[in-house]
Design a protein around this motif. Structure first.
Motif, mmCIF file in Angstrom:
data_model
loop_
_atom_site.group_PDB
_atom_site.id
_atom_site.type_symbol
_atom_site.label_atom_id
_atom_site.label_comp_id
_atom_site.label_asym_id
_atom_site.label_seq_id
_atom_site.Cartn_x
_atom_site.Cartn_y
_atom_site.Cartn_z
ATOM 1 N N PRO A 85 16.979 0.085 27.308
ATOM 2 C CA PRO A 85 17.252 -1.105 27.102
ATOM 3 C C PRO A 85 15.660 -1.342 28.408
ATOM 4 C CG PRO A 85 18.611 -0.154 27.446
ATOM 5 C CD PRO A 85 18.235 1.145 27.258
ATOM 6 N N GLU A 86 14.539 -0.003 28.699
ATOM 7 C CA GLU A 86 14.167 0.010 29.732
ATOM 8 C C GLU A 86 13.031 0.216 29.140
ATOM 9 O OE1 GLU A 86 14.919 2.192 33.026
ATOM 10 O OE2 GLU A 86 16.376 1.123 33.653
ATOM 11 N N ALA A 90 10.142 2.590 23.083
ATOM 12 C CA ALA A 90 8.608 4.117 23.550
ATOM 13 C C ALA A 90 9.331 5.306 22.677
ATOM 14 C CB ALA A 90 8.432 3.629 24.731
ATOM 15 N N ALA A 91 10.948 5.055 23.039
ATOM 16 C CA ALA A 91 11.243 6.532 23.062
ATOM 17 C C ALA A 91 11.274 6.570 20.610
ATOM 18 C CB ALA A 91 12.973 6.155 22.304
ATOM 19 N N PHE A 92 10.659 5.521 20.185
ATOM 20 C CA PHE A 92 9.791 5.645 18.815
ATOM 21 C C PHE A 92 8.820 6.219 18.758
ATOM 22 C CE2 PHE A 92 14.343 2.918 19.154
ATOM 23 C CZ PHE A 92 14.549 3.417 17.581
ATOM 24 N N PRO A 93 8.653 7.130 18.190
ATOM 25 C CA PRO A 93 6.918 7.631 18.100
ATOM 26 C C PRO A 93 6.375 6.410 17.341
ATOM 27 C CG PRO A 93 8.739 8.937 16.569
ATOM 28 C CD PRO A 93 9.442 8.427 17.913
ATOM 29 N N MET A 94 5.006 6.454 16.864
ATOM 30 C CA MET A 94 4.147 5.627 16.606
ATOM 31 C C MET A 94 4.022 6.865 14.726
ATOM 32 S SD MET A 94 2.532 3.042 16.128
ATOM 33 C CE MET A 94 1.817 2.488 15.291
ATOM 34 N N VAL A 95 4.189 5.777 14.158
ATOM 35 C CA VAL A 95 3.873 6.360 12.722
ATOM 36 C C VAL A 95 3.306 6.238 11.673
ATOM 37 C CG1 VAL A 95 5.839 7.143 10.340
ATOM 38 C CG2 VAL A 95 6.780 7.445 12.905
ATOM 39 N N LEU A 96 2.605 6.713 11.003
ATOM 40 C CA LEU A 96 1.614 6.208 9.913
ATOM 41 C C LEU A 96 2.171 6.608 8.665
ATOM 42 C CD1 LEU A 96 -1.091 5.075 8.998
ATOM 43 C CD2 LEU A 96 -1.747 7.853 8.707
ATOM 44 N N VAL A 97 2.391 5.911 7.726
ATOM 45 C CA VAL A 97 2.378 5.571 6.299
ATOM 46 C C VAL A 97 1.212 5.805 5.400
ATOM 47 C CG1 VAL A 97 3.895 4.551 4.361
ATOM 48 C CG2 VAL A 97 5.044 4.400 7.164
ATOM 49 N N GLN A 98 1.179 6.648 4.768
ATOM 50 C CA GLN A 98 -0.270 6.460 3.665
ATOM 51 C C GLN A 98 0.100 6.255 1.953
ATOM 52 O OE1 GLN A 98 -2.112 9.998 4.904
ATOM 53 N NE2 GLN A 98 -4.082 8.774 5.733
ATOM 54 N N ILE A 99 -0.729 5.525 2.017
ATOM 55 C CA ILE A 99 0.176 5.366 0.455
ATOM 56 C C ILE A 99 -1.157 5.554 -0.288
ATOM 57 C CG2 ILE A 99 0.861 3.849 -1.284
ATOM 58 C CD1 ILE A 99 2.936 2.568 0.407
ATOM 59 N N PRO A 100 -2.175 6.868 -1.616
ATOM 60 C CA PRO A 100 -2.475 6.523 -2.146
ATOM 61 C C PRO A 100 -2.445 6.179 -3.312
ATOM 62 C CG PRO A 100 -2.007 8.520 -1.883
ATOM 63 C CD PRO A 100 -0.657 8.095 -0.842
ATOM 64 N N ILE A 101 -3.765 5.066 -3.887
ATOM 65 C CA ILE A 101 -3.658 4.563 -5.198
ATOM 66 C C ILE A 101 -5.031 4.995 -5.909
ATOM 67 C CG2 ILE A 101 -3.088 2.153 -6.398
ATOM 68 C CD1 ILE A 101 -1.416 1.654 -3.910
ATOM 69 N N PHE A 102 -4.632 5.318 -7.234
ATOM 70 C CA PHE A 102 -4.940 5.273 -8.120
ATOM 71 C C PHE A 102 -5.713 4.294 -9.656
ATOM 72 C CE2 PHE A 102 -8.531 6.886 -10.900
ATOM 73 C CZ PHE A 102 -9.508 6.927 -10.666
ATOM 74 N N ASN A 103 -6.288 3.539 -9.405
ATOM 75 C CA ASN A 103 -5.974 2.423 -10.492
ATOM 76 C C ASN A 103 -4.767 2.593 -11.600
ATOM 77 O OD1 ASN A 103 -8.581 2.071 -11.063
ATOM 78 N ND2 ASN A 103 -8.972 4.000 -12.586
ATOM 79 N N GLU A 104 -3.611 2.288 -10.166
ATOM 80 C CA GLU A 104 -2.172 2.340 -10.802
ATOM 81 C C GLU A 104 -1.403 0.831 -10.447
ATOM 82 O OE1 GLU A 104 -0.359 6.887 -9.328
ATOM 83 O OE2 GLU A 104 -2.447 5.588 -8.231
ATOM 84 N N LYS A 105 -1.734 0.018 -11.399
ATOM 85 C CA LYS A 105 -1.655 -1.316 -11.311
ATOM 86 C C LYS A 105 -0.100 -1.264 -11.868
ATOM 87 C CE LYS A 105 -2.672 -2.562 -16.341
ATOM 88 N NZ LYS A 105 -3.802 -3.530 -16.492
ATOM 89 N N GLU A 106 0.694 -0.396 -12.003
ATOM 90 C CA GLU A 106 2.112 -0.826 -13.025
ATOM 91 C C GLU A 106 3.422 -0.427 -11.252
ATOM 92 O OE1 GLU A 106 -0.667 0.718 -16.044
ATOM 93 O OE2 GLU A 106 -0.111 1.079 -14.022
ATOM 94 N N VAL A 107 2.794 0.591 -10.986
ATOM 95 C CA VAL A 107 3.700 1.000 -9.695
ATOM 96 C C VAL A 107 3.008 0.911 -8.563
ATOM 97 C CG1 VAL A 107 4.352 2.916 -11.436
ATOM 98 C CG2 VAL A 107 2.417 2.883 -9.663
ATOM 99 N N PHE A 108 1.385 0.020 -7.678
ATOM 100 C CA PHE A 108 1.314 0.169 -5.925
ATOM 101 C C PHE A 108 2.833 -1.089 -6.011
ATOM 102 C CE2 PHE A 108 -0.620 -3.214 -8.338
ATOM 103 C CZ PHE A 108 -0.748 -4.932 -7.683
#
Length: 535
Positions: A85-86, A90-108
């Protein structure tokens, strides 16, 4: 040798006869071929014993973990993260989500959409799409998708790459070098066809937050298209055993296993200490896990944390994926075995596990033993007299062990166990080439081919029908000619002829197996497996 000298003498004086040639052939078979086959059989029995001992070890550990409920949440500290509450988020750490893509038009869209729906404070989550596509149309589509989610308040960044340098490892490494990711403490990685559940971060991050010696949390893969065809069902059986047995054992006992490249979350500090991403092999994910382990970091596999993904549904895509999965690790083993042996931060027991169990038995012996035992030595024992193979050890015991494995990992596919065994024998032909390519460090060992994915069921049917309509029609002669040499079909012919010989001249049980295995080689060689729907 006397028969050979007599034959040469008769040949010189011009009195060679059919009978003398028959005597020479009999001498060669008895003196050289029979001994060679016996030696091959002895080596195969040694490899089979190694695999059997490994199977007993894995089975014991899995049974112990299940019996005593040694879940990761009990082995490590785990508490849910709650907002204060205060201090707010801030208790949640900063998270990065990486999504590598290469010519994958069907699923991105699937992966980006799932990442944007993760249940995590918006100000503590950053999604990064690393697009290395060479198709400008795909680039535009991916960028528009990122802009659409950004307009809905999602903190998402689109990064376009103009080079394929480093392939996936290069993309992920480049993504971590941007200034805006410097505050991120953890990085989750999802390939373009992976769909994490909304609570993925809520269940995975506490492991890293409360256990400072943990570097990686790996989730189990589940497959959205496992029921598409027989090929995907067989893949599911192999991968389920990999996760339920092999990954569980490494995590539970040794706190080490190979990172699967997707569906996991890393501690950024551990990645930096390990040296970050390296593109020296096509097994960049496993490479990072090994280097982190050699620095003393621990890895945990969480079996009840699942991420949906897609299996290759065409034989071509599956073969290229499997080639990379076996060539890369063996090339990596060649480059890291001495680093593992010389490491001073891990125990001798862990070194033995990494070198012997993880690499030698599972990455090298496994499929080479299957190939040489059931596709080389067994047919030769029929062609060469005087060499006997015990039927129990050659057929019945491996089938029983395999059935138990399937019953534990994928019980719904138990009725396909015989087909799976035959299919593994066929794939061992292809994978043995990949294994030795990696061990020898051949030029092709560093070739990277992206596995083709087809998206959801509607998209898969559309793409398959379009590909079928656009594919150039080949005559039967052209099809056979293109597949017959140095392929599964050619090897199937060898097994078939060996079976014919055994049927006509040897009262031997194995000719039945050779006929069946020859049929499976032919089916896989012509690519029919991806079109058979199991009942």
């Amino acid at each position: 040798m006397a028969e050979m000298v007599d034959f040469v003498t008769e040949w010189v004086v011009g009195s060679t006869t059919v009978e003398s040639m028959r005597r020479l052939w009999g001498t060669i078979k008895a003196t050289f071929l029979a001994r060679g086959v016996r030696l091959g059989l002895f080596i195969c029995l040694i490899m089979s014993t190694m695999l059997f001992v490994e199977w007993l070890y894995i089975g014991f550990v899995v049974a112990y973990v299940k019996l005593y409920r040694k879940k990761p949440e009990k082995r490590y500290k785990w508490e849910p993260i709650r907002a204060d509450p205060e201090t707010g988020n801030a208790a949640f750490p900063m998270v990065l989500v990486q999504i590598p893509i290469f010519n994958e038009k069907e699923v991105f869209k699937l992966s980006i959409g799932a990442a944007c729906k993760l249940a995590w404070p918006a100000d503590r989550l950053l999604i990064q799409v690393m697009d290395g596509s060479t198709d400008t149309l795909v680039k535009e589509m991916v960028e528009k998708e990122c802009v659409r989610w950004a307009s809905e308040g999602i903190n998402i960044r689109y990064q376009s790459r103009n080079t394929r340098e480093g392939f996936k490892a290069g993309a992920l490494k480049e993504g971590l070098e941007y200034e805006y990711v410097k505050e991120c403490q953890h990085v989750a990685i999802f390939d373009s066809d992976f769909q994490p559940d909304p609570d993925f971060l809520q269940r995975a991050v506490p492991f890293l937050l409360h256990n400072p010696d943990l570097a990686l949390v790996q989730a189990r893969w589940r497959f959205v298209n496992a029921d598409d065809c027989l090929l995907t069902r067989l893949q599911e059986m192999s991968l389920d055993y990999h996760f339920i047995a092999e990954q569980e054992v490494g995590s539970s006992v040794h706190e080490f296993f190979g990172f699967n490249g997707s569906g996991g979350i890393w501690r950024v500090a551990a990645m930096k200490e390990a040296g970050g991403w390296d593109d020296r092999t096509t097994a960049e994910d496993m490479d990072l896990a090994i280097r982190a382990a050699l620095q003393g970091w621990k890895l945990v596999y969480v079996g009840n944390l699942e991420v949906k993904s897609e299996l290759p549904s065409t034989l071509k895509a599956f073969r290229s994926q499997q080639y990379r999965w076996f060539c890369g690790p063996n090339n990596l083993f060649r480059k890291t075995v001495m680093d593992i042996a010389r490491s001073k931060k891990i125990s001798v027991w862990k070194k033995i596990y990494m070198i012997y169990n993880f690499f030698v038995v599972r990455k090298i012996i496994g499929h080479t033993c299957i190939f040489f035992s059931y596709c080389i030595v067994l047919p030769l024992t029929i062609l060469v007299t005087g060499v006997d193979v015990p039927k129990g050890g050659a057929v019945f015991v491996p089938c029983i062990i395999t059935a138990i494995n399937v019953a534990l990992s994928t019980p719904r596919s138990l009725h396909l166990v015989v087909v799976w065994v035959l299919f593994e024998c066929v794939m061992s032909f292809h994978l043995t080439k990949a294994i030795f390519t990696g061990l020898l460090g051949a030029k092709s060992a560093n070739e990277w081919l992206v596995t083709q994915k087809l998206g959801d069921s509607a998209m898969r049917k559309k793409i398959q029908s379009e590909a079928s309509a656009d594919a150039p029609k080949k005559s039967l002669y052209q099809l056979i000619r293109s597949r017959i040499l140095l392929s599964e079909v050619g090897f199937g012919m060898f097994l078939f002829m060996s079976g014919i010989y055994g049927f006509l001249f040897r009262n031997d049980f194995y000719f039945i197996y050779l006929f069946i295995q020859a049929f499976m080689f032919t089916v896989v060689g012509f690519g029919f497996l991806g079109k058979i729907i199991p009942s």
